[in-house]
Design a protein around this motif. Structure first.
Motif, PDB file in Angstrom:
ATOM      1  N   ILE A  77      -1.640   9.820   3.327  1.00 61.67           N
ATOM      2  CA  ILE A  77      -0.313   9.036   4.024  1.00 61.67           C
ATOM      3  C   ILE A  77      -0.726   8.716   5.739  1.00 61.67           C
ATOM      4  O   ILE A  77      -0.484   8.444   6.146  1.00 61.67           O
ATOM      5  CB  ILE A  77       0.476  10.361   3.667  1.00 61.67           C
ATOM      6  CG1 ILE A  77       0.950  10.028   3.098  1.00 61.67           C
ATOM      7  CG2 ILE A  77       1.431  10.174   4.990  1.00 61.67           C
ATOM      8  CD1 ILE A  77       1.947  11.309   2.277  1.00 61.67           C
ATOM      9  N   GLU A  78      -2.149   9.440   5.990  1.00 58.56           N
ATOM     10  CA  GLU A  78      -1.925   9.058   7.259  1.00 58.56           C
ATOM     11  C   GLU A  78      -2.438   7.798   8.214  1.00 58.56           C
ATOM     12  O   GLU A  78      -2.592   7.328   9.044  1.00 58.56           O
ATOM     13  CB  GLU A  78      -2.863  11.150   7.884  1.00 58.56           C
ATOM     14  CG  GLU A  78      -1.995  12.185   8.208  1.00 58.56           C
ATOM     15  CD  GLU A  78      -2.921  13.453   8.434  1.00 58.56           C
ATOM     16  OE1 GLU A  78      -4.541  13.559   8.631  1.00 58.56           O
ATOM     17  OE2 GLU A  78      -2.895  14.645   8.809  1.00 58.56           O
ATOM     18  N   THR A  79      -3.413   7.635   6.687  1.00 59.26           N
ATOM     19  CA  THR A  79      -4.705   7.343   7.426  1.00 59.26           C
ATOM     20  C   THR A  79      -3.480   5.874   6.865  1.00 59.26           C
ATOM     21  O   THR A  79      -3.602   4.782   8.089  1.00 59.26           O
ATOM     22  CB  THR A  79      -5.182   6.766   6.151  1.00 59.26           C
ATOM     23  OG1 THR A  79      -6.582   7.947   5.914  1.00 59.26           O
ATOM     24  CG2 THR A  79      -6.331   4.903   5.766  1.00 59.26           C
TER      25      THR A  79
ATOM     26  N   VAL B  35       3.479  14.450  -0.553  1.00 56.50           N
ATOM     27  CA  VAL B  35       3.242  14.283   1.256  1.00 56.50           C
ATOM     28  C   VAL B  35       1.585  15.055   1.851  1.00 56.50           C
ATOM     29  O   VAL B  35       1.169  14.630   1.644  1.00 56.50           O
ATOM     30  CB  VAL B  35       4.386  14.964   1.812  1.00 56.50           C
ATOM     31  CG1 VAL B  35       3.822  15.104   3.285  1.00 56.50           C
ATOM     32  CG2 VAL B  35       5.335  13.680   1.651  1.00 56.50           C
ATOM     33  N   ALA B  36       1.943  16.872   0.584  1.00 53.94           N
ATOM     34  CA  ALA B  36       0.739  17.881   0.787  1.00 53.94           C
ATOM     35  C   ALA B  36      -0.490  17.414  -0.027  1.00 53.94           C
ATOM     36  O   ALA B  36      -1.848  17.261   0.427  1.00 53.94           O
ATOM     37  CB  ALA B  36       0.987  19.471  -0.068  1.00 53.94           C
TER      38      ALA B  36
ATOM     39  N   GLU C 152       1.148  -0.961   0.246  1.00 55.00           N
ATOM     40  CA  GLU C 152      -0.407  -0.169  -0.033  1.00 55.00           C
ATOM     41  C   GLU C 152       0.914   0.848   0.592  1.00 55.00           C
ATOM     42  O   GLU C 152       0.423   2.176  -0.725  1.00 55.00           O
ATOM     43  CB  GLU C 152      -0.770  -0.187   1.157  1.00 55.00           C
ATOM     44  CG  GLU C 152      -2.150  -1.365   1.463  1.00 55.00           C
ATOM     45  CD  GLU C 152      -2.324  -1.509   2.499  1.00 55.00           C
ATOM     46  OE1 GLU C 152      -3.328  -0.410   2.762  1.00 55.00           O
ATOM     47  OE2 GLU C 152      -2.086  -2.663   3.540  1.00 55.00           O
ATOM     48  N   TRP C 153       1.445   0.828   0.831  1.00 54.15           N
ATOM     49  CA  TRP C 153       2.644   2.607   0.568  1.00 54.15           C
ATOM     50  C   TRP C 153       2.974   2.925  -0.186  1.00 54.15           C
ATOM     51  O   TRP C 153       3.162   4.358  -0.903  1.00 54.15           O
ATOM     52  CB  TRP C 153       3.667   2.679   1.626  1.00 54.15           C
ATOM     53  CG  TRP C 153       4.408   3.621   2.518  1.00 54.15           C
ATOM     54  CD1 TRP C 153       6.311   3.598   1.475  1.00 54.15           C
ATOM     55  CD2 TRP C 153       4.115   4.705   2.784  1.00 54.15           C
ATOM     56  NE1 TRP C 153       6.594   5.202   1.681  1.00 54.15           N
ATOM     57  CE2 TRP C 153       5.469   5.654   2.856  1.00 54.15           C
ATOM     58  CE3 TRP C 153       3.344   4.984   3.794  1.00 54.15           C
ATOM     59  CZ2 TRP C 153       5.140   7.301   3.350  1.00 54.15           C
ATOM     60  CZ3 TRP C 153       3.648   6.196   4.748  1.00 54.15           C
ATOM     61  CH2 TRP C 153       4.206   7.348   4.330  1.00 54.15           C
ATOM     62  N   THR C 154       3.990   1.980  -0.979  1.00 54.53           N
ATOM     63  CA  THR C 154       4.645   1.648  -2.274  1.00 54.53           C
ATOM     64  C   THR C 154       3.800   2.216  -3.136  1.00 54.53           C
ATOM     65  O   THR C 154       3.872   3.375  -4.224  1.00 54.53           O
ATOM     66  CB  THR C 154       5.596   0.560  -2.665  1.00 54.53           C
ATOM     67  OG1 THR C 154       5.943   0.452  -2.017  1.00 54.53           O
ATOM     68  CG2 THR C 154       6.098   0.478  -4.255  1.00 54.53           C
ATOM     69  N   ALA C 155       2.659   1.811  -3.427  1.00 50.78           N
ATOM     70  CA  ALA C 155       1.103   2.162  -4.479  1.00 50.78           C
ATOM     71  C   ALA C 155       1.218   3.879  -4.115  1.00 50.78           C
ATOM     72  O   ALA C 155       0.801   4.520  -5.435  1.00 50.78           O
ATOM     73  CB  ALA C 155       0.299   1.387  -4.156  1.00 50.78           C
ATOM     74  N   LEU C 156       1.274   4.014  -3.391  1.00 45.43           N
ATOM     75  CA  LEU C 156       0.123   5.666  -2.887  1.00 45.43           C
ATOM     76  C   LEU C 156       1.776   6.209  -3.504  1.00 45.43           C
ATOM     77  O   LEU C 156       1.678   6.985  -4.171  1.00 45.43           O
ATOM     78  CB  LEU C 156       0.355   6.216  -0.980  1.00 45.43           C
ATOM     79  CG  LEU C 156      -0.108   7.693  -1.200  1.00 45.43           C
ATOM     80  CD1 LEU C 156      -0.814   7.700  -2.143  1.00 45.43           C
ATOM     81  CD2 LEU C 156       0.091   7.290   0.101  1.00 45.43           C
ATOM     82  N   SER C 157       3.120   5.691  -3.493  1.00 47.19           N
ATOM     83  CA  SER C 157       4.771   6.471  -3.508  1.00 47.19           C
ATOM     84  C   SER C 157       4.243   6.581  -4.892  1.00 47.19           C
ATOM     85  O   SER C 157       4.485   7.625  -5.946  1.00 47.19           O
ATOM     86  CB  SER C 157       5.649   5.977  -3.261  1.00 47.19           C
ATOM     87  OG  SER C 157       5.879   6.186  -1.405  1.00 47.19           O
ATOM     88  N   ARG C 158       4.181   5.269  -5.673  1.00 40.40           N
ATOM     89  CA  ARG C 158       3.736   5.223  -6.978  1.00 40.40           C
ATOM     90  C   ARG C 158       2.630   6.744  -7.975  1.00 40.40           C
ATOM     91  O   ARG C 158       3.573   6.682  -9.001  1.00 40.40           O
ATOM     92  CB  ARG C 158       2.983   4.053  -7.610  1.00 40.40           C
ATOM     93  CG  ARG C 158       4.670   3.320  -7.554  1.00 40.40           C
ATOM     94  CD  ARG C 158       4.706   1.899  -8.073  1.00 40.40           C
ATOM     95  NE  ARG C 158       5.605   0.560  -8.461  1.00 40.40           N
ATOM     96  CZ  ARG C 158       5.695  -0.794  -7.557  1.00 40.40           C
ATOM     97  NH1 ARG C 158       4.351  -0.840  -7.565  1.00 40.40           N
ATOM     98  NH2 ARG C 158       6.818  -1.081  -8.026  1.00 40.40           N
TER      99      ARG C 158
END
Length: 114
Positions: free
Chosen positions: A76-78, A69-70, A27-33
């Motif tokens: 990101i908080e979730t 990040v913004a 999930e973290w990597t998917a958001l970064s992508r």
């Protein structure tokens, strides 16, 4: 290019969940992508400790990472709340300028074939 580095101590018994969360398909990597400036990551497990990991994320530049990040603050908080279920301790090691980087970059960089 910059590299952001974090070290994690994971709760015993939670390593499989943590590895899925930060892994190549996690999930973290998917958001970064979702950011074009995300170039890939290195996800490392300490050979001397079953519960210690390092994550190195590669980004095109700091200002674009900060925009990411913004832009994705709520998501990101979730994800951070979910991560906190697995992690005893997280330390930001630092932000580094990368040196001697490979020619191939992009989201698939960490998935290169041999």
């Amino acid at each position: 290019m910059i590299a952001l580095v974090w070290m994690f101590d994971v709760r015993p018994g939670m390593t499989p969940h943590f590895e899925r969360f930060y892994g190549a398909d996690g999930e973290w990597t998917a958001l970064s992508r979702r950011s074009r400036s995300f170039l890939g990551s290195s996800f490392l497990k300490d050979l001397a400790s079953e519960t210690r990991y390092m994550l190195v994320e590669y980004w095109g530049e700091m200002v674009v990472y900060e925009k990411h990040v913004a832009s994705f603050e709520k998501a990101i908080e979730t994800l951070q709340r979910e991560r906190d279920r697995f992690v005893v301790r997280m330390d930001a090691v630092g932000v580094f300028n990368t040196l001697d980087t490979p020619d191939r970059m992009g989201p698939a960089w960490s998935r290169r074939g041999g």
